[in-house]
Design a protein around this motif. Structure first.
Motif, mmCIF file in Angstrom:
data_model
loop_
_atom_site.group_PDB
_atom_site.id
_atom_site.type_symbol
_atom_site.label_atom_id
_atom_site.label_comp_id
_atom_site.label_asym_id
_atom_site.label_seq_id
_atom_site.Cartn_x
_atom_site.Cartn_y
_atom_site.Cartn_z
ATOM 1 N N ILE A 426 0.974 -2.024 0.120
ATOM 2 C CA ILE A 426 0.401 0.149 0.445
ATOM 3 C C ILE A 426 0.622 1.138 -0.113
ATOM 4 C CG2 ILE A 426 -1.253 1.854 0.835
ATOM 5 C CD1 ILE A 426 -3.122 -0.993 2.077
ATOM 6 N N MET A 427 1.789 1.146 0.844
ATOM 7 C CA MET A 427 2.401 2.717 0.927
ATOM 8 C C MET A 427 3.243 2.420 -0.501
ATOM 9 S SD MET A 427 1.776 2.985 3.734
ATOM 10 C CE MET A 427 2.440 5.020 2.981
ATOM 11 N N VAL A 428 3.932 1.675 -0.914
ATOM 12 C CA VAL A 428 4.389 1.313 -2.696
ATOM 13 C C VAL A 428 3.442 1.933 -3.255
ATOM 14 C CG1 VAL A 428 5.300 0.004 -4.309
ATOM 15 C CG2 VAL A 428 5.633 -0.239 -2.190
ATOM 16 N N ILE A 429 2.215 2.248 -3.827
ATOM 17 C CA ILE A 429 1.095 2.978 -4.633
ATOM 18 C C ILE A 429 0.563 3.861 -4.403
ATOM 19 C CG2 ILE A 429 -0.922 2.045 -5.105
ATOM 20 C CD1 ILE A 429 -0.777 -0.642 -4.751
ATOM 21 N N ALA A 430 0.822 4.379 -2.643
ATOM 22 C CA ALA A 430 0.306 5.909 -2.120
ATOM 23 C C ALA A 430 1.340 6.383 -2.819
ATOM 24 C CB ALA A 430 0.533 5.213 -0.516
ATOM 25 N N ASN A 431 3.019 5.997 -2.314
ATOM 26 C CA ASN A 431 4.840 7.564 -2.637
ATOM 27 C C ASN A 431 4.791 7.540 -4.201
ATOM 28 O OD1 ASN A 431 6.143 7.875 -0.760
ATOM 29 N ND2 ASN A 431 5.346 6.153 0.144
ATOM 30 N N VAL A 432 4.066 6.711 -5.032
ATOM 31 C CA VAL A 432 3.828 6.466 -6.383
ATOM 32 C C VAL A 432 2.962 7.008 -7.203
ATOM 33 C CG1 VAL A 432 4.078 5.132 -8.807
ATOM 34 C CG2 VAL A 432 5.898 4.011 -6.585
ATOM 35 N N PHE A 433 1.653 6.858 -6.230
ATOM 36 C CA PHE A 433 0.662 7.672 -6.641
ATOM 37 C C PHE A 433 1.183 9.820 -6.483
ATOM 38 C CE2 PHE A 433 -2.771 9.845 -5.622
ATOM 39 C CZ PHE A 433 -4.270 9.718 -6.355
ATOM 40 N N TYR A 434 1.540 9.343 -5.540
ATOM 41 C CA TYR A 434 2.028 11.167 -4.788
ATOM 42 C C TYR A 434 3.158 11.189 -5.331
ATOM 43 C CZ TYR A 434 2.825 14.823 -1.872
ATOM 44 O OH TYR A 434 2.905 16.507 -1.894
ATOM 45 N N TYR A 435 4.023 10.842 -6.216
ATOM 46 C CA TYR A 435 5.036 11.286 -7.214
ATOM 47 C C TYR A 435 4.369 11.415 -8.733
ATOM 48 C CZ TYR A 435 9.190 11.424 -10.319
ATOM 49 O OH TYR A 435 10.447 11.970 -11.369
ATOM 50 N N PHE A 436 3.499 11.285 -9.024
ATOM 51 C CA PHE A 436 2.866 11.335 -10.372
ATOM 52 C C PHE A 436 1.412 12.244 -10.441
ATOM 53 C CE2 PHE A 436 5.188 6.961 -11.473
ATOM 54 C CZ PHE A 436 5.897 7.387 -12.421
ATOM 55 N N VAL A 437 0.505 12.924 -9.101
ATOM 56 C CA VAL A 437 -0.030 13.465 -8.541
ATOM 57 C C VAL A 437 -0.251 14.711 -8.985
ATOM 58 C CG1 VAL A 437 -2.176 13.587 -7.844
ATOM 59 C CG2 VAL A 437 -2.042 11.328 -8.595
#
Length: 464
Positions: A426-437
């Motif tokens: 979940i933290m992998v997805i959250a940090n990658v999502f934040y980076y691209f958003v």
């Protein structure tokens, strides 16, 4: 100067000319921190087996590990609030005495035959020991901040390194001494050593050097000029405002989830490795594997954290490495191979690399985000985020062991480990999502938070 580079520069120590008295004090404080950290981590390789021999379930003894973090989480802020009233040097010495005494007392618990009585006293001693450790940690950082003005970062590095090394080598030392002399020996040896350190420190502080140190601390305190502008800055730079910044909150949650993984292994790794019929010292060395790989990660992190890379991806990479851990250690239920000792060791190597990356990058990125959002480049900001980061870490370190005992009893190691893997994913997805958003840009005079999604709250957008 570019504000982002400035936020990194504050973490890089400059050359200093410390006096012999300052070095002597820093070394004594660092040794006390190291010794207390070893004392609180001794029992990881053998306490679960001792508790199970007294018919205590992992659901219960897991909380013995977790209650330490919960106690520090609650008491450390109180010590910080009243440190001027209690006096920092008294707090340091009394905390060292309390930790060492409880460590020795914990070694006597194996004489209790009743399981419920054994675990009750284990809880009591562990809580009091954690209070002593909170006093040591809080006073050490406070005194160092006063004794080394302008050199706080490098001085803090000694204490942080000592505490981390102590927590890491503690299980190895505990396993070695347990194999050599049973349950009591590790606590008697290390508790006695820490008690000797406390006595030496008291002698040092009451010596002529100690009197000079008192004078140094007093002068530094009296020379701190608090202006009306700085008061307004501190009042506006509240913890609540910091937590309202998405980047900071995500970093703190990532650190907490990383700590959950550490807590999971503290409770369940020894029972899992027991199937391989290895000695307690080998189990202790297995814990040390994580520390070795974590140390290797820091030279690599120095390159990533140079102010040019976005650390959200570094944090995501750290959690990804932890995910790999839970594919090997177990192994994962969907991997059709039997559990092997070498697979656990390989997994623990990935775990050390992962948690080292997560903890280092989250702390730096959270501090960097505060600077970008207008917080002053000052010790107040550094101290605040360090305290909040530590609170989130301790919360995760409490949840990890406490939850792990329950899910280990219900599901077994292989399935329970996948729950921790899901948290990391979940933290992998959250940090990658934040980076691209989100895209944070700085040009030295303005800071813009550009949101691709229209639903991002406007309160998070800042522009000079």
């Amino acid at each position: 100067m570019n504000m982002k580079n400035k936020s990194i520069d504050m973490l890089v120590p400059s050359k200093s000319n410390w006096s012999k008295r300052q070095w002597l004090f820093l070394i004594s404080t660092t040794i006390a921190t190291l010794g207390s950290a070893i004392c609180i981590s001794l029992q990881a390789p053998f306490f679960p087996a001792e508790a199970e021999r007294k018919h205590v379930r992992s659901t219960v003894y897991g909380f013995v590990f977790g209650v330490y973090s919960l106690t520090v989480f609650v008491t450390a802020p109180l010590f910080g609030k009243y440190i001027d009233t209690i006096k920092p040097l008294f707090l340091l010495n009394s905390g060292t005495f309390l930790t060492s005494s409880c460590c020795i007392l914990f070694g006597c618990l194996d004489q209790i035959k009743s399981g419920p009585t054994f675990i009750t006293f284990a809880f009591i001693v562990r809580i009091v020991e954690a209070i002593g450790e909170a006093a040591v940690v809080t006073s050490s950082y406070a005194i160092v901040a006063k004794a080394f003005p302008g050199e706080i970062c490098v001085a803090f590095a000694f204490l942080r390194a000592a505490f981390g090394i102590g927590l890491t080598i503690g299980p190895t030392i505990g396993g070695l001494l347990y194999q050599a002399g049973g349950f009591t020996l590790p606590f008697a040896c290390m508790g006695g050593l820490l008690l000797a350190i406390a006595i030496i420190n008291i002698s040092l502080f009451w010596s002529e050097n100690g009197k000079q140190l008192f004078k140094l601390l007093k002068n530094n305190r009296e020379s701190s000029v608090i202006t009306e502008e700085s008061v307004r800055s501190v009042e506006s730079s509240t913890i609540g405002r910091a937590l309202s910044i998405p980047s900071v909150t995500l970093c703190l949650l990532a650190a907490s989830v990383g700590a959950i993984s550490i807590g999971f292994f503290e409770t369940t790794l020894e029972p899992h490795l027991r199937q391989f019929k290895v000695e307690p010292v080998v189990i202790g060395l297995a814990f040390l594997t994580t520390a070795g790989s974590e140390a290797i990660s820091f030279p690599l992190l120095a390159w990533f954290c140079n102010g040019k890379q976005n650390l959200k991806l570094v944090i995501a990479f750290g959690h990804f490495l932890i995910c790999i851990t839970y594919l090997f250690v177990g192994p994962a239920p969907f991997i059709p191979v039997a559990s092997e000792f070498w697979m656990s060791i390989v997994g623990l190597v990935f775990h050390g690399l992962g948690v080292g990356t997560v903890f280092f990058a989250t702390h730096v990125e959270a501090l960097q985000a505060l600077i970008l959002y207008g917080y002053s480049d000052s010790f107040q900001t550094y101290g605040m985020i360090s305290g909040v980061w530590a609170a989130f870490f301790e919360f995760g370190h409490f949840v990890g062991p406490s939850m792990s005992g329950v899910i280990y009893d219900l599901l077994g190691f292989r399935v329970a480990s996948q729950i921790i893997l899901i948290f990391q994913l979940i933290m992998v997805i959250a940090n990658v999502f934040y980076y691209f958003v989100f895209d944070i840009k700085s040009d030295g005079s303005s800071i813009k938070l550009i949101a691709i999604a229209q639903w991002i709250p406007k309160c998070y957008l800042t522009e000079q």
